[in-house]
Every structure is written in structure tokens, then in C-alpha cells.
Design a protein around this motif. Structure first.
Motif, PDB file in Angstrom:
ATOM      1  N   GLY A  41       1.385 -17.269   1.268  1.00  0.00           N
ATOM      2  CA  GLY A  41       1.864 -17.181  -0.109  1.00  0.00           C
ATOM      3  C   GLY A  41       0.848 -17.584  -1.155  1.00  0.00           C
ATOM      4  N   VAL A  42      -0.416 -17.681  -0.761  1.00  0.00           N
ATOM      5  CA  VAL A  42      -1.463 -18.079  -1.696  1.00  0.00           C
ATOM      6  C   VAL A  42      -1.814 -16.925  -2.640  1.00  0.00           C
ATOM      7  CG1 VAL A  42      -3.881 -18.789  -1.887  1.00  0.00           C
ATOM      8  CG2 VAL A  42      -2.411 -19.791  -0.129  1.00  0.00           C
ATOM      9  N   LEU A  43      -1.799 -15.704  -2.110  1.00  0.00           N
ATOM     10  CA  LEU A  43      -2.121 -14.524  -2.910  1.00  0.00           C
ATOM     11  C   LEU A  43      -0.842 -13.806  -3.318  1.00  0.00           C
ATOM     12  CD1 LEU A  43      -5.047 -13.013  -0.759  1.00  0.00           C
ATOM     13  CD2 LEU A  43      -5.244 -14.463  -2.799  1.00  0.00           C
ATOM     14  N   ILE A  44      -0.838 -13.256  -4.524  1.00  0.00           N
ATOM     15  CA  ILE A  44       0.340 -12.496  -4.958  1.00  0.00           C
ATOM     16  C   ILE A  44       0.234 -11.055  -4.482  1.00  0.00           C
ATOM     17  CG2 ILE A  44       0.604 -13.956  -6.999  1.00  0.00           C
ATOM     18  CD1 ILE A  44      -0.392 -11.559  -8.684  1.00  0.00           C
ATOM     19  N   ASP A  45       1.370 -10.423  -4.373  1.00  0.00           N
ATOM     20  CA  ASP A  45       1.429  -8.997  -4.045  1.00  0.00           C
ATOM     21  C   ASP A  45       1.054  -8.204  -5.292  1.00  0.00           C
ATOM     22  OD1 ASP A  45       2.006  -6.430  -3.189  1.00  0.00           O
ATOM     23  OD2 ASP A  45       4.195  -6.722  -3.231  1.00  0.00           O
ATOM     24  N   LEU A  46      -0.013  -7.430  -5.203  1.00  0.00           N
ATOM     25  CA  LEU A  46      -0.497  -6.664  -6.343  1.00  0.00           C
ATOM     26  C   LEU A  46       0.129  -5.281  -6.436  1.00  0.00           C
ATOM     27  CD1 LEU A  46      -4.316  -7.548  -6.095  1.00  0.00           C
ATOM     28  CD2 LEU A  46      -2.574  -8.615  -7.541  1.00  0.00           C
ATOM     29  N   THR A  47       1.049  -4.966  -5.544  1.00  0.00           N
ATOM     30  CA  THR A  47       1.651  -3.635  -5.520  1.00  0.00           C
ATOM     31  C   THR A  47       2.268  -3.238  -6.863  1.00  0.00           C
ATOM     32  OG1 THR A  47       2.119  -3.903  -3.158  1.00  0.00           O
ATOM     33  CG2 THR A  47       3.242  -2.112  -4.297  1.00  0.00           C
ATOM     34  N   PRO A  48       3.041  -4.111  -7.536  1.00  0.00           N
ATOM     35  CA  PRO A  48       3.599  -3.711  -8.836  1.00  0.00           C
ATOM     36  C   PRO A  48       2.525  -3.370  -9.867  1.00  0.00           C
ATOM     37  CG  PRO A  48       4.752  -5.632  -7.988  1.00  0.00           C
ATOM     38  CD  PRO A  48       3.554  -5.430  -7.104  1.00  0.00           C
ATOM     39  N   TYR A  49       1.431  -4.134  -9.879  1.00  0.00           N
ATOM     40  CA  TYR A  49       0.336  -3.832 -10.792  1.00  0.00           C
ATOM     41  C   TYR A  49      -0.285  -2.473 -10.459  1.00  0.00           C
ATOM     42  CZ  TYR A  49       0.088  -8.690 -12.572  1.00  0.00           C
ATOM     43  OH  TYR A  49       0.332  -9.897 -13.175  1.00  0.00           O
ATOM     44  N   LEU A  50      -0.580  -2.269  -9.180  1.00  0.00           N
ATOM     45  CA  LEU A  50      -1.273  -1.052  -8.776  1.00  0.00           C
ATOM     46  C   LEU A  50      -0.399   0.175  -8.968  1.00  0.00           C
ATOM     47  CD1 LEU A  50      -3.950  -0.010  -7.619  1.00  0.00           C
ATOM     48  CD2 LEU A  50      -2.990  -0.280  -5.337  1.00  0.00           C
ATOM     49  N   ASP A  51       0.900   0.041  -8.700  1.00  0.00           N
ATOM     50  CA  ASP A  51       1.796   1.178  -8.868  1.00  0.00           C
ATOM     51  C   ASP A  51       1.859   1.648 -10.317  1.00  0.00           C
ATOM     52  OD1 ASP A  51       2.385   1.345  -6.203  1.00  0.00           O
ATOM     53  OD2 ASP A  51       4.326   0.329  -6.338  1.00  0.00           O
ATOM     54  N   ALA A  52       1.642   0.722 -11.246  1.00  0.00           N
ATOM     55  CA  ALA A  52       1.688   1.071 -12.670  1.00  0.00           C
ATOM     56  C   ALA A  52       0.312   1.428 -13.234  1.00  0.00           C
ATOM     57  CB  ALA A  52       2.278  -0.096 -13.459  1.00  0.00           C
ATOM     58  N   ASP A  53      -0.681   1.438 -12.383  1.00  0.00           N
ATOM     59  CA  ASP A  53      -2.064   1.642 -12.812  1.00  0.00           C
ATOM     60  C   ASP A  53      -2.547   3.024 -12.374  1.00  0.00           C
ATOM     61  OD1 ASP A  53      -4.775   1.488 -13.362  1.00  0.00           O
ATOM     62  OD2 ASP A  53      -5.044  -0.504 -12.466  1.00  0.00           O
ATOM     63  N   PRO A  54      -3.014   3.866 -13.296  1.00  0.00           N
ATOM     64  CA  PRO A  54      -3.564   5.178 -12.900  1.00  0.00           C
ATOM     65  C   PRO A  54      -4.687   5.070 -11.875  1.00  0.00           C
ATOM     66  CG  PRO A  54      -3.275   5.061 -15.273  1.00  0.00           C
ATOM     67  CD  PRO A  54      -3.045   3.667 -14.758  1.00  0.00           C
ATOM     68  N   LEU A  55      -5.297   3.879 -11.770  1.00  0.00           N
ATOM     69  CA  LEU A  55      -6.374   3.657 -10.807  1.00  0.00           C
ATOM     70  C   LEU A  55      -5.960   4.020  -9.389  1.00  0.00           C
ATOM     71  CD1 LEU A  55      -9.133   2.267  -9.957  1.00  0.00           C
ATOM     72  CD2 LEU A  55      -7.795   0.166  -9.707  1.00  0.00           C
ATOM     73  N   LYS A  56      -4.693   3.821  -9.047  1.00  0.00           N
ATOM     74  CA  LYS A  56      -4.272   3.992  -7.652  1.00  0.00           C
ATOM     75  C   LYS A  56      -4.545   5.400  -7.136  1.00  0.00           C
ATOM     76  CE  LYS A  56       0.582   5.318  -8.262  1.00  0.00           C
ATOM     77  NZ  LYS A  56       1.969   5.017  -7.885  1.00  0.00           N
ATOM     78  N   ASP A  57      -4.503   6.391  -8.006  1.00  0.00           N
ATOM     79  CA  ASP A  57      -4.755   7.764  -7.583  1.00  0.00           C
ATOM     80  C   ASP A  57      -6.234   8.077  -7.455  1.00  0.00           C
ATOM     81  OD1 ASP A  57      -2.023   8.387  -7.517  1.00  0.00           O
ATOM     82  OD2 ASP A  57      -2.008   8.763  -9.675  1.00  0.00           O
ATOM     83  N   ASP A  58      -7.076   7.196  -7.997  1.00  0.00           N
ATOM     84  CA  ASP A  58      -8.518   7.424  -7.973  1.00  0.00           C
ATOM     85  C   ASP A  58      -9.222   6.738  -6.810  1.00  0.00           C
ATOM     86  OD1 ASP A  58      -8.324   8.944 -10.254  1.00  0.00           O
ATOM     87  OD2 ASP A  58      -8.861   7.311 -11.617  1.00  0.00           O
ATOM     88  N   LEU A  59      -8.549   5.798  -6.152  1.00  0.00           N
ATOM     89  CA  LEU A  59      -9.170   5.093  -5.033  1.00  0.00           C
ATOM     90  C   LEU A  59      -9.211   5.979  -3.793  1.00  0.00           C
ATOM     91  CD1 LEU A  59      -7.561   1.537  -5.257  1.00  0.00           C
ATOM     92  CD2 LEU A  59      -9.842   2.210  -6.012  1.00  0.00           C
ATOM     93  N   PHE A  60     -10.336   5.921  -3.071  1.00  0.00           N
ATOM     94  CA  PHE A  60     -10.397   6.597  -1.775  1.00  0.00           C
ATOM     95  C   PHE A  60      -9.342   5.995  -0.851  1.00  0.00           C
ATOM     96  CE2 PHE A  60     -14.867   7.609  -3.007  1.00  0.00           C
ATOM     97  CZ  PHE A  60     -14.822   8.980  -2.782  1.00  0.00           C
ATOM     98  N   ASP A  61      -8.859   6.792   0.088  1.00  0.00           N
ATOM     99  CA  ASP A  61      -7.841   6.309   1.018  1.00  0.00           C
ATOM    100  C   ASP A  61      -8.296   5.059   1.754  1.00  0.00           C
ATOM    101  OD1 ASP A  61      -6.192   8.369   0.267  1.00  0.00           O
ATOM    102  OD2 ASP A  61      -6.615   9.620   2.020  1.00  0.00           O
ATOM    103  N   TYR A  62      -9.563   5.048   2.214  1.00  0.00           N
ATOM    104  CA  TYR A  62     -10.045   3.894   2.973  1.00  0.00           C
ATOM    105  C   TYR A  62     -10.042   2.651   2.097  1.00  0.00           C
ATOM    106  CZ  TYR A  62     -14.591   3.132   0.802  1.00  0.00           C
ATOM    107  OH  TYR A  62     -15.583   2.808  -0.086  1.00  0.00           O
ATOM    108  N   ALA A  63     -10.383   2.827   0.811  1.00  0.00           N
ATOM    109  CA  ALA A  63     -10.451   1.694  -0.098  1.00  0.00           C
ATOM    110  C   ALA A  63      -9.060   1.135  -0.378  1.00  0.00           C
ATOM    111  CB  ALA A  63     -11.127   2.106  -1.399  1.00  0.00           C
ATOM    112  N   ARG A  64      -8.099   2.006  -0.489  1.00  0.00           N
ATOM    113  CA  ARG A  64      -6.728   1.550  -0.711  1.00  0.00           C
ATOM    114  C   ARG A  64      -6.191   0.844   0.542  1.00  0.00           C
ATOM    115  NH1 ARG A  64      -2.076   3.282  -3.610  1.00  0.00           N
ATOM    116  NH2 ARG A  64      -0.500   1.695  -3.167  1.00  0.00           N
ATOM    117  N   GLU A  65      -6.522   1.355   1.717  1.00  0.00           N
ATOM    118  CA  GLU A  65      -5.966   0.831   2.957  1.00  0.00           C
ATOM    119  C   GLU A  65      -6.443  -0.589   3.260  1.00  0.00           C
ATOM    120  OE1 GLU A  65      -5.578  -0.310   7.020  1.00  0.00           O
ATOM    121  OE2 GLU A  65      -7.501   0.191   6.107  1.00  0.00           O
ATOM    122  N   VAL A  66      -7.700  -0.908   2.949  1.00  0.00           N
ATOM    123  CA  VAL A  66      -8.218  -2.213   3.339  1.00  0.00           C
ATOM    124  C   VAL A  66      -7.548  -3.358   2.597  1.00  0.00           C
ATOM    125  CG1 VAL A  66     -10.488  -1.330   4.019  1.00  0.00           C
ATOM    126  CG2 VAL A  66     -10.148  -2.151   1.687  1.00  0.00           C
TER     127      VAL A  66
END
Length: 403
Positions: free
Chosen positions: A86-111
Motif C-alpha cells: 500500500g505504499v504506492l497508489i494505483d495510477l489507473t484512474p489518472y492514466l484512464d483519464a490521460d490521452p497519454l495511455k493511447d500513445d504508450l507502446f504496449d510493452y511500456a504500458r505492461e511493465v
């Protein structure tokens, strides 16, 4: 000047721990300056902590003391430990609202994904590559580039260089560092921990075979200096100084390696001994749950900026770390780097057979424990099969304890 005034006017300060120095540190400073110029209400207080191991150790000490940063660089196999706690927060809500998510390579998103949630956004991703000094090979009698595609190829070249130039203190190869060791195990059609099933493969036959070959470079064949075993940076520095012909190391060190070796540097893919497979390494930026909400928001704004095509192109051209953004290579600075620095493309070419690595909490323990095990084997102090059998059993026990 605007840059000087920005920190004084900032409404929100983000304390950011990172691992970059030299050319990488300078590139990070440029990205931060550009971000602060565009966001004068945010001050990024960046602090160089040391390497990835140093960050993990300092973070583990800082959290109970209430002295943790707001954002931190986390290596791609180590962040699961902190996500689990629980030290790190889940960034999924931020990323889902960020156009950046469609620009990341699949490998970069997966890691950045652990148990279905995004805990880090990639910043610097890499694979190991094979560097060699063509001037040293020429002095050893190679009029044409030799094959460096298998373990046997590499050993043959390393022996020739050591036989011809060893009297001058030149070794054929630098002892492989941990990232390269993981890559060589993968090249031998194995792994340390299966990234899908989680099975411990440290004592699997192909893993043992790979470690036997790596260890033999030092204590049996004597084509690699033991100095690079007890302190891995010594092997890299020997290559920089023209005292080793071959170095297997991260593409993220391309910038500093090119600066040291100059036009004599050549970059090739990692060997395909039994299969062509390389690990994806590097790190991403995570945000700590202890940070105030407005600081978390500001930290994510910086993370998104750092992963933009413009920032990623600056980073890629300066360091050699792989592009994480699909639009990076369209940027002029990245296109120029690809044109003028041909070695920088090798890691990109390896992407079709690059593989993510496991990231459960036991991996952090396993990686720190691998160092003394490797040293004992490489220095001829322990039998490889016995050492890895014991290491595997301890890893399984630690996994059970953590679960």
C-alpha cells in the motif's frame, strides 16, 4: 529569469527520488526545467539517491520514519513489493483519464501493471545489448567482425583477445552484470522466475547451464576480471577505459558508453544462444500514498509530461533508453539520434523478442540475494549446481513467507 522564479512562486512541491546521474541526470534536469517553466505552480524537488538498490533500501527506511518522498523511480521488478504494502497508489484512474495511455507502446504500458493495476508509469525502459570495442578486436587480429551470436562465439572471441592482449591488462570480456545475467539466462531458454506462473526457475537445468558458462568466464577461462564480479561497475569502467573488449549492459548506458569509447564503439543484439529473448528493464515513476492529494495530482502531471513525445525524445536521444511513446521517433531530436547514432536502434530492434519480468515482492529479495550467490560461483568458491539449488530453495521459502 523564469526558471529561477518558478520555485519561489510554486504552490505545490513534489519531492522526487531518482537514480540518474551523468548524462542521464542532465537530461532529467532538462525535462524538469521544461515542466516547471510550463507549470510555474509546481516545484519538482529532484534528489539523486543512488542506484535502484539504494532507492529500495532508503525507501524502506524512510517510510516508517515518515520521511518518504512524494514520487519515486521504481525499477520494473521491484515495485510490486511496495504496491503490495500500500505504499504506492494505483495510477489507473489518472492514466484512464490521460490521452497519454493511447500513445504508450504496449510493452511500456505492461511493465507498470501489477495485479491488474497501474502502479508506475514508465520513464526509462531498456534491454541489455552487447557492446564491443572494434579497435581492440582489430588489434587482436580480427580483420572482419566476428560472430557474437552464441555463448561459444563470445567465448572464442574473448579467449583470442585475452591471449593476444592480456599482457597489456586487456580482458576479452567484462564479467556480466545482473541485468545481463538475466538476459543470458533468457537466451539459454530459461528464466529466474516465470513471469506468468511465478514458478521459481533458478535451479532449472538451462538456468544452471547459463550460470556455469558465465562463471567460467572468470574463474576457469580467465577471460573476465574478477574485479567486475565483486563490484559490477568495475567491469563497465574497464570497458570504458579500453581494458575489456566486450561488455553486455543496458541500452540505457549507451550515452555514457559512447562518450567513453567514441567511434570504436559497436552495438549488437544480445546473443541468441538457444532462443532470442531479452528482459525488459529500467524503471517508471510511482506516487506514494503518504503524499497529500494535491501533491499526488501535481506528481502525476509531471509523470505525464515526462512520458510525452517531446520529453521522451529528449531522454531517448541523450541516454539510449528505448522510446516508450509511439510518437517519440517523430520528434526531430529523436530522428536525428537514430540517424547519427546507429547503435541506439539495437534495443528497439530487439523489442519483438523482449519479455517483461516478474514483479511480486519475492523478486526484490531474490535480486539482492543473487549478488553474493553469483560472486561465490564466479570466483570458483562454490559449485554452480549446488549454489543455485540452495538459492532456489531459499527463494521458495521466502516466497511462502511473503505470501
Amino acid at each position: 529569469m523564469a526558471f529561477a522564479a518558478a520555485p519561489a512562486l510554486a504552490d505545490t512541491t513534489v519531492e522526487f527520488w531518482h537514480s540518474f546521474s551523468g548524462a542521464s541526470g542532465e537530461a532529467l534536469d532538462q525535462i524538469i526545467e521544461k515542466f516547471e517553466a510550463a507549470n510555474q505552480d509546481i516545484d519538482i524537488q529532484a534528489e539523486h539517491i543512488g542506484n535502484y538498490n539504494d532507492i529500495v533500501a532508503k525507501l524502506q527506511a524512510a517510510i516508517p520514519a515518515g520521511q518518504a518522498p512524494d514520487a519515486v523511480i521504481m525499477e520494473v521488478t521491484r515495485y510490486g513489493l511496495f504496491a503490495e504494502r500500500g505504499v504506492l497508489i494505483d495510477l489507473t484512474p489518472y492514466l484512464d483519464a490521460d490521452p497519454l495511455k493511447d500513445d504508450l507502446f504496449d510493452y511500456a504500458r505492461e511493465v507498470g501493471v501489477y495485479k491488474g493495476k497501474n502502479y508506475i508509469i514508465p520513464f526509462n525502459n531498456s534491454t541489455p545489448v552487447l557492446y564491443f570495442n572494434k579497435a581492440i578486436l582489430e588489434r587482436a587480429g580480427y580483420t572482419e567482425e566476428p560472430s557474437l551470436k552464441t555463448f561459444d562465439d563470445i567465448l572464442e572471441v574473448s579467449k583470442t583477445v585475452t591471449e593476444k592482449l592480456g599482457s597489456e591488462g586487456i580482458y576479452g570480456i567484462a564479467a556480466p552484470g545482473q541485468f545481463a545475467r538475466w538476459g543470458l539466462v533468457m537466451s539459454n531458454d530459461s528464466d529466474l522466475i516465470d513471469s506468468v506462473s511465478g514458478e521459481i526457475l533458478i535451479d532449472a537445468p538451462n538456468t544452471v547451464e547459463a550460470y556455469e558458462w558465465m562463471s567460467s568466464l572468470v574463474h576457469e577461462q580467465k577471460v573476465a576480471s574478477p574485479d567486475g564480479v565483486t563490484e559490477e561497475s568495475n567491469g563497465r569502467d574497464a570497458f570504458y577505459a579500453g581494458k575489456a573488449a566486450i561488455l553486455m549492459n543496458s541500452t540505457g548506458d549507451y550515452g555514457s558508453t559512447k562518450s567513453a569509447v567514441g567511434d570504436d564503439l559497436e552495438v549488437r543484439p544480445m546473443p541468441c544462444n538457444k532462443v532470442c529473448r531479452v528482459p525488459i528493464g529500467g524503471a517508471g515513476i510511482g506516487i506514494l500514498s503518504s503524499a497529500e492529494k494535491e501533491v499526488q495530482d501535481a506528481a502525476y502531471k509531471f509523470i505525464s509530461f515526462a512520458a510525452s513525445p517531446e520529453s521522451n525524445a529528449l531522454w531517448f536521444a541523450a541516454t539510449g533508453y528505448m522510446p516508450i511513446n509511439k510518437k517519440t521517433t517523430e520528434q526531430p531530436v529523436a530522428a536525428e539520434a537514430l540517424e547519427t547514432q546507429p547503435g541506439i536502434r539495437v534495443a528497439i530492434d530487439q523489442l519483438p523478442f523482449a519479455k517483461g519480468r516478474p514483479r511480486p515482492p519475492v523478486v526484490t529479495w531474490m535480486r539482492s540475494t543473487e549478488y553474493p550467490t553469483w560472486q561465490a560461483m564466479a570466483l570458483g568458491q562454490r559449485d554452480v549446481s549446488e549454489a543455485l539449488a540452495e538459492f532456489a530453495e531459499r527463494t521458495r521459502q521466502e516466497e511462502m513467507r511473503l505470501n
